[in-house]
Write a protein that holds these residues in place. Sequence first.
Motif, PDB file in Angstrom:
ATOM      1  N   ALA A 168       0.785  -1.191   0.057  1.00  0.00           N
ATOM      2  CA  ALA A 168       0.061   0.109  -0.117  1.00  0.00           C
ATOM      3  C   ALA A 168       0.937   1.145   0.017  1.00  0.00           C
ATOM      4  N   LEU A 169       0.396   2.371  -0.438  1.00  0.00           N
ATOM      5  CA  LEU A 169       1.233   3.422  -0.431  1.00  0.00           C
ATOM      6  C   LEU A 169       2.633   3.442   0.061  1.00  0.00           C
ATOM      7  N   PRO A 170       3.709   3.374  -0.843  1.00  0.00           N
ATOM      8  CA  PRO A 170       5.016   3.330  -0.753  1.00  0.00           C
ATOM      9  C   PRO A 170       5.361   4.823   0.004  1.00  0.00           C
ATOM     10  N   TYR A 171       6.199   4.659   0.772  1.00  0.00           N
ATOM     11  CA  TYR A 171       6.688   6.175   1.312  1.00  0.00           C
ATOM     12  C   TYR A 171       8.400   5.833   1.641  1.00  0.00           C
ATOM     13  N   LEU A 172       8.805   7.272   1.347  1.00  0.00           N
ATOM     14  CA  LEU A 172      10.286   6.966   1.798  1.00  0.00           C
ATOM     15  C   LEU A 172      10.586   7.262   3.381  1.00  0.00           C
ATOM     16  N   THR A 173      11.424   6.442   3.793  1.00  0.00           N
ATOM     17  CA  THR A 173      11.913   6.638   5.281  1.00  0.00           C
ATOM     18  C   THR A 173      13.266   6.589   5.714  1.00  0.00           C
ATOM     19  N   THR A 174      13.857   7.137   6.827  1.00  0.00           N
ATOM     20  CA  THR A 174      15.085   7.304   7.060  1.00  0.00           C
ATOM     21  C   THR A 174      15.444   6.631   8.425  1.00  0.00           C
ATOM     22  N   HIS A 175      14.381   5.703   8.916  1.00  0.00           N
ATOM     23  CA  HIS A 175      14.445   5.318  10.209  1.00  0.00           C
ATOM     24  C   HIS A 175      15.876   4.530  10.511  1.00  0.00           C
ATOM     25  N   ASP A 176      16.196   4.880  11.671  1.00  0.00           N
ATOM     26  CA  ASP A 176      17.536   4.343  12.423  1.00  0.00           C
ATOM     27  C   ASP A 176      18.796   4.641  11.567  1.00  0.00           C
ATOM     28  N   GLY A 177      18.567   5.839  11.055  1.00  0.00           N
ATOM     29  CA  GLY A 177      19.935   6.411  10.532  1.00  0.00           C
ATOM     30  C   GLY A 177      20.179   5.919   9.284  1.00  0.00           C
ATOM     31  N   LEU A 178      19.317   4.985   8.634  1.00  0.00           N
ATOM     32  CA  LEU A 178      19.471   4.216   7.293  1.00  0.00           C
ATOM     33  C   LEU A 178      19.300   5.479   6.309  1.00  0.00           C
ATOM     34  N   ARG A 179      19.897   5.228   5.155  1.00  0.00           N
ATOM     35  CA  ARG A 179      19.659   5.897   3.905  1.00  0.00           C
ATOM     36  C   ARG A 179      18.338   5.899   3.462  1.00  0.00           C
ATOM     37  N   PRO A 180      17.796   6.876   2.781  1.00  0.00           N
ATOM     38  CA  PRO A 180      16.422   6.865   2.380  1.00  0.00           C
ATOM     39  C   PRO A 180      16.130   5.712   1.368  1.00  0.00           C
ATOM     40  N   HIS A 181      14.989   5.016   2.084  1.00  0.00           N
ATOM     41  CA  HIS A 181      14.632   3.925   1.357  1.00  0.00           C
ATOM     42  C   HIS A 181      13.236   3.746   1.371  1.00  0.00           C
ATOM     43  N   LEU A 182      12.638   3.072   0.521  1.00  0.00           N
ATOM     44  CA  LEU A 182      11.128   2.824   0.481  1.00  0.00           C
ATOM     45  C   LEU A 182      10.498   1.967   1.273  1.00  0.00           C
ATOM     46  N   HIS A 183       9.567   2.217   1.989  1.00  0.00           N
ATOM     47  CA  HIS A 183       8.597   1.179   2.830  1.00  0.00           C
ATOM     48  C   HIS A 183       7.253   1.112   1.880  1.00  0.00           C
ATOM     49  N   PHE A 184       6.785  -0.232   2.113  1.00  0.00           N
ATOM     50  CA  PHE A 184       5.632  -0.513   1.368  1.00  0.00           C
ATOM     51  C   PHE A 184       4.306  -0.827   2.211  1.00  0.00           C
ATOM     52  N   ALA A 185       4.844  -0.446   3.428  1.00  0.00           N
ATOM     53  CA  ALA A 185       3.417  -0.900   4.487  1.00  0.00           C
ATOM     54  C   ALA A 185       3.832   0.054   5.679  1.00  0.00           C
ATOM     55  N   SER A 186       2.938   0.374   6.348  1.00  0.00           N
ATOM     56  CA  SER A 186       2.923   1.326   7.635  1.00  0.00           C
ATOM     57  C   SER A 186       3.699   0.368   8.769  1.00  0.00           C
ATOM     58  N   ASP A 187       4.681   1.188   9.491  1.00  0.00           N
ATOM     59  CA  ASP A 187       5.405   0.415  10.452  1.00  0.00           C
ATOM     60  C   ASP A 187       4.304  -0.186  11.544  1.00  0.00           C
ATOM     61  N   ALA A 188       3.351   0.299  11.620  1.00  0.00           N
ATOM     62  CA  ALA A 188       2.179  -0.154  12.472  1.00  0.00           C
ATOM     63  C   ALA A 188       1.524  -1.414  12.289  1.00  0.00           C
ATOM     64  N   GLN A 189       1.752  -1.679  10.976  1.00  0.00           N
ATOM     65  CA  GLN A 189       0.988  -3.019  10.571  1.00  0.00           C
ATOM     66  C   GLN A 189       1.569  -4.294  11.323  1.00  0.00           C
ATOM     67  N   ASP A 190       1.040  -5.320  11.063  1.00  0.00           N
ATOM     68  CA  ASP A 190       1.393  -6.761  11.834  1.00  0.00           C
ATOM     69  C   ASP A 190       2.673  -6.937  11.115  1.00  0.00           C
ATOM     70  N   VAL A 191       3.379  -8.101  11.501  1.00  0.00           N
ATOM     71  CA  VAL A 191       4.469  -8.805  10.921  1.00  0.00           C
ATOM     72  C   VAL A 191       4.214  -9.433   9.502  1.00  0.00           C
ATOM     73  N   VAL A 192       3.090  -9.973   9.426  1.00  0.00           N
ATOM     74  CA  VAL A 192       2.640 -10.652   8.187  1.00  0.00           C
ATOM     75  C   VAL A 192       2.531  -9.622   6.996  1.00  0.00           C
ATOM     76  N   ALA A 193       1.936  -8.308   7.516  1.00  0.00           N
ATOM     77  CA  ALA A 193       1.553  -7.448   6.286  1.00  0.00           C
ATOM     78  C   ALA A 193       2.808  -6.659   5.936  1.00  0.00           C
ATOM     79  N   ARG A 194       3.907  -6.593   7.058  1.00  0.00           N
ATOM     80  CA  ARG A 194       5.074  -5.954   6.757  1.00  0.00           C
ATOM     81  C   ARG A 194       6.115  -6.950   5.964  1.00  0.00           C
ATOM     82  N   VAL A 195       5.952  -8.307   6.236  1.00  0.00           N
ATOM     83  CA  VAL A 195       6.785  -9.269   5.450  1.00  0.00           C
ATOM     84  C   VAL A 195       6.277  -9.116   3.808  1.00  0.00           C
ATOM     85  N   ARG A 196       4.969  -9.547   3.778  1.00  0.00           N
ATOM     86  CA  ARG A 196       4.325  -9.173   2.455  1.00  0.00           C
ATOM     87  C   ARG A 196       4.921  -7.761   1.525  1.00  0.00           C
TER      88      ARG A 196
END
Length: 168
Positions: free
Chosen positions: A77-105
């Motif tokens: 769902a809605l990809p977004y750029l993140t820089t969490h944990d000091g990482l280089r900007p990268h895309l996440h494809f699910a919200s961090d609030a989602q459960d582990v299955v959704a995040r792995v998908r």
Amino acid sequence: MTGPLLAADLVTLRGEGWSVGGAADVLSAHQIRRGDLDARSAELLGQWADRLDPVFRAQAVDLRCEKINQLLVSGTALPYLTTHDGLRPHLHFASDAQDVVARVRAVTAGGLALFAVESEGARLGVCQRDGCPVAFVDTSRNGRRAYCSAKCGNYDAVRRHRAPISRR
Ligand SMILES: [Zn+2]
Ligand SMILES: [Zn+2]
């Protein structure tokens, strides 16, 4: 590169024998946060692994892209750029609030799609040795990897050598 490598390990585990503990180990090896699994989540992840499998097995680029597109529809769902944990900007494809299955998908579907762009749809495969369940991301120089390991390659070379000519 987490997405494709995680996907390969999930497909491999599916072939080796799926278990809750095995799946949790794969997630922790790929630094999936909050990766603890209950039986239901592990079952859902196993079903997802079955959908990742044809991406590695596809012989043609078009088919592989089609399989990845199906994963994108179901898994992201809605990809977004993140820089969490000091990482280089990268895309996440699910919200961090989602459960582990959704995040792995999301990370596998999105990661495979990004990888396919870079690899021109190639460099994903399964070991050609009969009965070997390993799926892999081909990072070799020429991108023609056929076996998961030298061991499987040698095993097949010996077997071919021994096979009667008529059965080759
Ligand atoms: Zn991240
Ligand atoms: Zn192998």
